[in-house]
Design an enzyme around this catalytic site. Structure first.
Site, mmCIF file in Angstrom:
data_model
loop_
_atom_site.group_PDB
_atom_site.id
_atom_site.type_symbol
_atom_site.label_atom_id
_atom_site.label_comp_id
_atom_site.label_asym_id
_atom_site.label_seq_id
_atom_site.Cartn_x
_atom_site.Cartn_y
_atom_site.Cartn_z
ATOM 1 N N CYS A 81 0.883 -1.190 -0.039
ATOM 2 C CA CYS A 81 0.087 0.063 -0.049
ATOM 3 C C CYS A 81 0.903 1.342 0.107
ATOM 4 O O CYS A 81 1.626 1.414 -0.973
ATOM 5 C CB CYS A 81 -1.083 -0.143 1.147
ATOM 6 S SG CYS A 81 -2.354 1.001 1.304
ATOM 7 N N HIS A 180 -4.002 -4.986 0.050
ATOM 8 C CA HIS A 180 -3.404 -5.236 1.199
ATOM 9 C C HIS A 180 -3.484 -6.906 1.250
ATOM 10 O O HIS A 180 -4.599 -7.544 1.528
ATOM 11 C CB HIS A 180 -4.204 -4.973 2.540
ATOM 12 C CG HIS A 180 -4.067 -3.395 2.815
ATOM 13 N ND1 HIS A 180 -3.175 -3.016 3.736
ATOM 14 C CD2 HIS A 180 -4.611 -2.312 2.420
ATOM 15 C CE1 HIS A 180 -2.936 -1.854 3.870
ATOM 16 N NE2 HIS A 180 -3.941 -0.987 3.019
ATOM 17 N N GLU A 182 -2.614 -8.916 3.548
ATOM 18 C CA GLU A 182 -3.005 -9.511 4.892
ATOM 19 C C GLU A 182 -4.351 -9.185 5.164
ATOM 20 O O GLU A 182 -4.909 -9.730 6.065
ATOM 21 C CB GLU A 182 -2.159 -8.835 6.056
ATOM 22 C CG GLU A 182 -2.597 -7.181 6.285
ATOM 23 C CD GLU A 182 -1.957 -6.325 5.407
ATOM 24 O OE1 GLU A 182 -1.737 -6.590 4.211
ATOM 25 O OE2 GLU A 182 -2.392 -5.080 5.584
#
Lengths: 203, 258
Positions: A81, A180, A182
């Site tokens: 990001c 992202h 994650e």
């Protein structure tokens, strides 16, 4: 000890990234010590927030030089990001700000267009095309995107409104995800796993 | 995709470390363990998880921090957490525990400037304005303290004002429809989506996938939060997504690339 170092420079939520590695039993640790990067097998540069604050966080903590030095060793570097955006030469987010300069190019804002209006920030799940045979969806939250100088560095692209922007950038050992991983369920975890394998094989 | 997929969001209302579900936000019944349910919905293809502390405002605190932290160990999709978020420190603590967004109702109604301060500090993308609406004649009135207290605030005006203060998303819950499983308050969703540009999460009333489709196609919701629908297994999350897909609504389907 050969671990992935996740850089803690005072911005953003590092817990989820750390847990995404831990969940897959990939050795990783958080660090706020620039000198300790030397021992890492790879580094992850996370980040949410404004570009200027991000670079200030790296500069104030003495990370900028160490990240550039680490990148020069050829070991893998992953920006996520804002972390991806900081890999570039410069950003036009609220003024003009210098980035790490690891990949030539700049960071520019989404602008609205009457024919195909979009909501800004670009927030939600979207497809990344180009780097696998079938596109997968990942979770995005951003208002700016990177524009690499060299098209060879564009590894994945994403469509939004009338835009087709670079969502994965790579130059040799330097890799960046605009989304992202994650927060992108199994598709995202798989990318982090792939990255960890690269720490043994090289990107 | 030029149009983003509609997000399906299981809503978990938590009281005393347990997920509960009521009707009109009252008469709460026990559903199950929060972390276990979040993991289950994550594996079934939820696009986001919404945690709400059902009694936070009553005790003036949010007790979800340990639950959020535990959930973040094995749930890798965005998490929104609301209920009792009153200070910038509350927001920071939740974000550090793995939340991506916070939903704010009572604290924002009491002091609208809180929305401005919070979005300035953490970015609009992580500040969700939560509105609990009750129909009053031809209008809707905003409630606070989990539907317990009327505020006299007009819902549509409040939505517009909060967005101008920096709210990045709106979660609209119809108290009248909540827990009834008879469909959303489509007029309410429509009226808000007409007035604001930020993404709108519709909540309250889903009893089947057709209700969800109406909220999206007629109401123009960007995301739908459901509790009863999933908690009572009225319809499986993946079945709902398949029905949406058949209705030509863009969704994120699992295992498509496999």
């Amino acid at each position: 000890m050969s671990e992935i170092a996740i850089i803690d420079y005072g911005l953003g939520n590092l817990y989820s990234i750390y847990k995404a590695f831990a969940y897959q039993e990939i050795p990783a640790r958080l660090t706020d010590q620039p000198k300790s990067l030397k021992e890492a097998s790879a580094i992850v540069l996370p980040g949410v927030g404004a570009f200027e604050d991000g670079m200030k966080g790296l500069n104030d903590r003495g990370f900028t030089e160490e990240v550039i030095r680490f990148a020069a060793t050829g070991k893998p570097v992953l920006g996520i990001c804002l972390g991806m955006q900081m890999l570039m030469d410069e950003s036009l987010e609220m003024g003009q700000h210098k980035g790490l300069g690891l990949i030539p190019g700049r960071v520019i804002p989404f602008e609205n267009n009457k024919e195909k209006p979009i909501k800004i920030p670009h927030m939600g799940w979207n497809e990344v095309k180009g780097f696998t045979t079938s596109p997968e969806m990942y979770y995005f939250v951003h208002s700016y995107y990177v524009q690499p100088k060299n098209q060879d560095h564009v590894v994945g692209v994403t469509e939004y409104g009338s835009y087709q922007f670079c969502s994965i950038v790579q130059k040799d050992n330097i890799l960046g995800f605009q989304f992202h991983p994650e927060k992108s369920a199994n598709a995202g975890l798989a990318l982090l796993k792939d990255f960890s394998k690269k720490t043994q094989e090289g990107l | 995709m030029s149009q983003l997929p509609v997000r399906m969001i299981p809503r978990l209302d938590v009281k005393n470390n347990t997920v509960v579900k009521g009707i009109h936000l009252e008469g709460l019944r026990v559903v199950g363990n929060p972390v276990e349910l979040a993991v289950k919905y994550y594996q079934e293809g939820a696009d986001e998880i919404l945690y709400m502390d059902a009694v936070a405002s009553l005790y003036e605190r949010n007790s979800l921090l340990p639950i959020v932290k535990d959930t973040a160990k094995s749930v890798f999709i965005p998490m929104t957490v609301g209920g009792g978020v009153r200070t910038l420190d509350d927001i920071r603590n939740l974000l550090n525990a793995g939340a991506d967004k916070v939903a704010i109702n009572t604290a924002a109604i009491k002091r609208p400037e809180f929305i401005r301060e919070a979005s300035h500090k953490y970015g609009s993308q992580c500040i969700v304005l939560s509105i609990e609406a009750k129909k009053l004649g031809s209008k809707w009135e905003a409630y606070m303290d989990t539907g317990r207290e009327a505020t006299g605030v007009d819902v549509l005006e409040w939505a517009e004002k909060a967005v101008s203060l920096g709210a990045g998303e709106i979660l609209i819950t119809s108290i009248d429809h909540e827990g009834m499983k008879k469909g959303f308050d489509i007029d309410l969703i429509q009226e808000i989506s007409k007035r604001v540009e930020v993404p709108l999460i519709a909540c309250g009333g889903a009893g089947n996938s057709q209700h969800v489709i109406e909220a999206i196609q007629s109401g123009h919701a960007d995301a739908v939060a459901c509790a009863s629908l999933f908690h009572y297994n009225l319809e499986h999350l993946s079945d709902v997504k398949n029905k949406l897909h058949q209705a030509e609504i863009p969704v994120r389907l699992l295992g498509r690339a496999a």
